[in-house]
Design a protein around this motif. Structure first.
Motif, short mmCIF file in Angstrom:
data_model
loop_
_atom_site.label_atom_id
_atom_site.label_comp_id
_atom_site.label_asym_id
_atom_site.label_seq_id
_atom_site.Cartn_x
_atom_site.Cartn_y
_atom_site.Cartn_z
N TRP A 136 0.90 -1.11 -0.01
CA TRP A 136 0.10 -0.18 -0.19
C TRP A 136 0.75 1.11 -0.07
N THR A 137 0.20 2.28 -0.65
CA THR A 137 1.07 3.80 -0.48
C THR A 137 -0.04 4.63 0.31
N ASP A 138 0.40 5.75 0.59
CA ASP A 138 -0.36 6.77 1.37
C ASP A 138 -1.84 7.10 0.53
N THR A 139 -1.50 6.82 -0.90
CA THR A 139 -2.98 7.18 -1.82
C THR A 139 -3.45 6.07 -2.32
N TRP A 140 -2.98 5.04 -2.46
CA TRP A 140 -3.34 3.51 -2.96
C TRP A 140 -3.52 2.53 -2.12
N LYS A 141 -4.68 2.15 -1.71
CA LYS A 141 -4.73 1.09 -0.69
C LYS A 141 -5.83 0.00 -1.33
N PRO A 142 -5.69 -0.49 -2.35
CA PRO A 142 -6.51 -1.57 -2.76
C PRO A 142 -7.02 -2.81 -1.96
N GLU A 143 -8.27 -3.16 -2.18
CA GLU A 143 -8.63 -4.35 -1.33
C GLU A 143 -9.17 -5.44 -2.04
N SER A 144 -9.10 -5.66 -3.41
CA SER A 144 -9.69 -6.56 -4.11
C SER A 144 -9.28 -7.94 -3.63
N ASP A 164 4.07 -8.81 -2.22
CA ASP A 164 4.76 -7.94 -3.15
C ASP A 164 6.26 -7.89 -3.17
N GLN A 196 -1.84 -5.35 6.77
CA GLN A 196 -2.85 -4.80 5.82
C GLN A 196 -4.12 -5.61 5.56
#
Length: 285
Positions: A136-144, A164, A196
């Motif tokens: 994850w990044t501060d602006t991108w936190k995918p949960e798929s 990753d 996460q």
């Protein structure tokens, strides 16, 4: 001939006899260097194979594949992949390019995390869809990926989570400015993956959702599978956020319904035996 050769999971000697014979008769040998890592360096491979290796990063394989295939129609070229050539990452594009150029190819398989994960005692045919957990990044936190884990759990299936790897990655600033400056390699740990997952569970609860996967779900952390210092730890998802497994590469399994034999095997690797006291086993065949 283009040879796609699996190297297995451990050190230089994990290559098959068939694979080694192919490598030694090739004029050029490329080592795929961005989807996984071996426990030994490039120099150890070169010494054992008796061949100089050309590192093939993502940029070369995806954007300069024609140079990799150059003269493969008149001499032998090998493309080495940690694990199996078609294991966690498919190299179908390379095969399709070779066929288009009239270059014959041969695949020499080997063990990969996709089958070696059985070392923890969970039965391979009880696994559902494999997922990848990304940083994850501060602006991108995918949960798929979590939704796929949930679906597997609903079906009583285990989930292998591939963690990753960031190798030869550029920062957003360097990428935008076209500077060929790369970030240090990063390899996700079982702890980071668990954290996460726990964050997603917390967020879903705040939204009023009830998740199949909880802090107490039995999970398995694996590190350096196939290496002499392989490490396996079984416990709750919460415990996985604190377990110490050492250096890369790590994988995480979120279990589904377990057969009693699977449960007995996991107890061999338990972080805390009390973690398994409330686990119900419904699968008996």
């Amino acid at each position: 001939m283009l040879y796609l050769v699996g190297l297995g999971l451990g050190d230089a000697k994990d290559i098959t006899v068939k694979g080694l014979e192919a490598v030694r008769r090739c004029r050029r040998v490329y080592l795929e260097a961005y989807t996984s890592v071996l426990t030994v360096g490039k120099e150890a491979l070169e010494e054992f194979y008796g061949k100089e290796l050309i590192l093939a990063d993502r940029e070369m394989v995806e954007q300069e594949a024609d140079s990799l295939l150059k003269e493969a129609d008149v001499c032998d070229v090998a493309f080495l992949v940690v694990g199996d050539p078609f294991g966690a990452t498919t190299h179908s594009d390379l095969v399709l390019r070779a066929v288009k150029l009239g270059i014959p190819y041969k695949v020499i398989h080997n063990a990969s995390i996709m089958n070696a994960v059985g070392c923890c005692g969970l039965q391979l045919y009880n696994f559902g869809e494999t997922v990848s957990i990304v940083f994850w990044t501060d602006t991108w936190k995918p949960e798929s990926f979590f939704d796929k884990i949930e679906k597997n759990r609903q079906n009583g299936m285990h989930t292998l989570c591939l963690l990753d790897i960031k190798v030869k990655e550029q920062s957003l600033e360097n990428l935008m400015k076209g500077r060929k400056i790369y970030e240090p390699p990063r390899y996700m740990t079982v702890n980071q993956a668990a954290e996460q997952l726990l964050a997603i569970i917390h967020n879903r609860r705040l939204q009023g959702e009830k998740t199949e996967t909880t802090e107490n779900t039995t999970c398995v952390g694996l590190a350096r599978v196939g290496a002499p210092d392989e490490k396996i730890a079984a416990g709750t998802l919460q415990q996985m956020s604190n377990v110490e497994l050492g250096g890369p590469l790590h994988s995480l399994i979120v279990t589904g319904t377990m057969h009693p034999l699977e449960l007995e095997m996991l107890k061999l690797f338990s972080v805390d035996s009390s973690s398994f006291e409330n686990n119900t086993c419904q699968r008996t065949t």
